[in-house]
Motif scaffolding. Structure first.
Motif, PDB file in Angstrom:
ATOM      1  N   ASP A 255       0.818  -1.220   0.000  1.00 51.54           N
ATOM      2  CA  ASP A 255       0.000   0.000   0.000  1.00 51.54           C
ATOM      3  C   ASP A 255       0.852   1.269   0.000  1.00 51.54           C
ATOM      4  O   ASP A 255       0.379   2.347   0.384  1.00 51.54           O
ATOM      5  CB  ASP A 255      -0.917   0.022   1.234  1.00 51.54           C
ATOM      6  CG  ASP A 255      -2.224  -0.726   0.992  1.00 51.54           C
ATOM      7  OD1 ASP A 255      -2.619  -0.864  -0.186  1.00 51.54           O
ATOM      8  OD2 ASP A 255      -2.845  -1.180   1.974  1.00 51.54           O
TER       9      ASP A 255
ATOM     10  N   HIS B 230      -3.795   4.329  -5.586  1.00 51.13           N
ATOM     11  CA  HIS B 230      -2.628   3.932  -4.782  1.00 51.13           C
ATOM     12  C   HIS B 230      -1.901   2.730  -5.381  1.00 51.13           C
ATOM     13  O   HIS B 230      -0.709   2.545  -5.143  1.00 51.13           O
ATOM     14  CB  HIS B 230      -3.009   3.684  -3.315  1.00 51.13           C
ATOM     15  CG  HIS B 230      -3.653   2.367  -3.024  1.00 51.13           C
ATOM     16  ND1 HIS B 230      -4.978   2.121  -3.200  1.00 51.13           N
ATOM     17  CD2 HIS B 230      -3.136   1.205  -2.559  1.00 51.13           C
ATOM     18  CE1 HIS B 230      -5.270   0.882  -2.843  1.00 51.13           C
ATOM     19  NE2 HIS B 230      -4.167   0.297  -2.461  1.00 51.13           N
TER      20      HIS B 230
ATOM     21  N   HIS C 170      -2.443  -5.853  -6.255  1.00 54.17           N
ATOM     22  CA  HIS C 170      -3.097  -6.530  -5.125  1.00 54.17           C
ATOM     23  C   HIS C 170      -4.596  -6.274  -5.026  1.00 54.17           C
ATOM     24  O   HIS C 170      -5.268  -6.869  -4.189  1.00 54.17           O
ATOM     25  CB  HIS C 170      -2.385  -6.193  -3.795  1.00 54.17           C
ATOM     26  CG  HIS C 170      -2.539  -4.784  -3.343  1.00 54.17           C
ATOM     27  ND1 HIS C 170      -1.732  -3.765  -3.793  1.00 54.17           N
ATOM     28  CD2 HIS C 170      -3.402  -4.193  -2.481  1.00 54.17           C
ATOM     29  CE1 HIS C 170      -2.092  -2.626  -3.232  1.00 54.17           C
ATOM     30  NE2 HIS C 170      -3.118  -2.860  -2.435  1.00 54.17           N
ATOM     31  N   HIS C 171      -5.131  -5.385  -5.882  1.00 51.15           N
ATOM     32  CA  HIS C 171      -6.593  -5.218  -5.902  1.00 51.15           C
ATOM     33  C   HIS C 171      -7.220  -5.815  -7.154  1.00 51.15           C
ATOM     34  O   HIS C 171      -8.391  -5.556  -7.452  1.00 51.15           O
ATOM     35  CB  HIS C 171      -6.980  -3.741  -5.769  1.00 51.15           C
ATOM     36  CG  HIS C 171      -6.771  -3.222  -4.371  1.00 51.15           C
ATOM     37  ND1 HIS C 171      -7.593  -3.574  -3.314  1.00 51.15           N
ATOM     38  CD2 HIS C 171      -5.819  -2.415  -3.849  1.00 51.15           C
ATOM     39  CE1 HIS C 171      -7.156  -2.981  -2.213  1.00 51.15           C
ATOM     40  NE2 HIS C 171      -6.073  -2.278  -2.505  1.00 51.15           N
TER      41      HIS C 171
HETATM   42 FE   LIG Z   1      -4.380  -1.556  -1.232  1.00 50.38          FE
END
Ligand SMILES: [Fe+2]
Ligand SMILES: [Fe+2]
Length: 326
Positions: free
Chosen positions: A196, A224, A249-250
């Motif tokens: 993140d 992000h 990661h999303h």
């Molecule tokens: Fe994230």
């Protein structure tokens, strides 16, 4: 209007003096805050002079640190380097229980990530998380701790920096448990800790907003992933796995994730692992607008309602290794 103290505060950072090893002298000044006649000032507590080092050593040894200590902002990199050196030494102590070691690693990592996310520290201090991950990987590889020992010490209140450390350590444990190579395991842990990182470039008011984001705010937040990818790419020292974890990661295993709507194995395996740990940590931690789910409830939700988001084999392995916590 900013007071003299406000201006000073911008240049000083709170440290945890216990993280400094007294056998490795610090090469920078340490301060405390003093209030006299209504004025607060930073006063030098110790420099690198031997007599001052002795004072620091005695203080740490006494275990009675009632005061807060600070260093100049420009010394943060040196401070974190010293803290990780001390940590490395502690890990070799056979007398120290695994739980205590894990906790120390957790605290040092948390401090690095907190300085990065909340005090806009330079990316240089991230080098310390690289070292911490290596230390933790060695610690987990020789002990049967895994997820259980990590889950016991993780912070259950959600902040970007605690979430980052939690995900990093879960990823690391996953790599150790599934017997990935040491190099891959470290990169998995590091990528987890930095997944993140792009949030450091997003308005802090949005990051710390109490309550759910509006659709518009969510669109900004989604950036992000690409921002994180750019930061890690610009650091030029990590393999694509680490960069992919920030960028992908999303993404969802069955598609419709962001930023690119990748499907299945189009998503890097490292990012697919990160996705499981990311969601698990988000569900099992508290936020102002939601309670923390119990591990069993989080897993049930991930298997049922959110099933399509995850690589089924990775989710299955995660559940198996989570074992004692469920
Ligand atoms: Fe994230
Ligand atoms: Fe996350």
């Amino acid at each position: 209007m900013k007071t003299a103290l406000d201006q000073e505060e911008e240049h000083f950072r709170l440290i945890n003096i216990e993280h400094l090893g007294y056998d490795a002298p610090q090469s920078y000044d340490i301060f405390y805050k003093s209030s006299l006649y209504g004025t607060t000032r930073y006063v030098k507590f110790a420099s690198n002079r031997p007599s001052h080092q002795e004072k620091v050593r005695r203080l740490i040894e006494s275990g009675e640190i009632g005061e807060s200590f600070y260093i100049r902002e420009e010394d943060l990199v040196k401070y974190h380097q010293q803290a990780t050196r001390t940590l490395r030494k502690l890990m070799t102590n056979p007398q120290m229980p695994l739980k205590e070691k894990t906790k120390k690693v957790y605290d040092v990592s948390k401090e690095v990530m907190k300085d990065f996310f909340e005090h806009n520290a330079s990316e240089k201090i991230l080098k310390s998380s690289d070292e911490v991950i290596e230390i933790m990987e060695q610690c987990l590889s020789v002990n049967e701790g895994g997820f259980h020992s990590i889950a016991m010490i993780t912070n259950k209140d959600y902040y970007t920096y605690t979430h980052s450390v939690n995900v990093g350590l879960y990823c690391l444990a996953f790599g150790v448990k599934t017997k990935m190579s040491a190099k891959d395991t470290r990169e998995l842990g590091l990528g987890g800790m930095w997944h993140d990182i792009g949030k450091s470039k997003i308005d802090a008011n949005l990051i710390n907003k109490n309550g759910k984001l509006t659709d518009e705010e969510f669109q900004v937040m989604k950036n992000h992933t690409s921002l994180g990818q750019d930061i890690l790419e610009s650091m030029k020292c990590y393999r694509t796995h680490v960069v992919d974890m920030a960028g992908q990661h999303h993404e969802n295993f069955e598609g419709n994730g962001y930023p690119n709507g990748l499907v299945g194995e189009e998503i890097s395996r490292f990012a697919r692992i990160c996705k499981v740990m990311d969601v698990y940590d988000a569900l099992t931690t508290r936020r102002s607008y939601k309670k923390a789910l119990k591990p069993y409830d989080a897993i049930t939700l991930m298997k049922t309602k959110m099933g399509g988001e995850f690589d089924p084999e990775i989710l299955q392995n995660f559940i198996r290794y989570l074992g004692p916590d469920l």
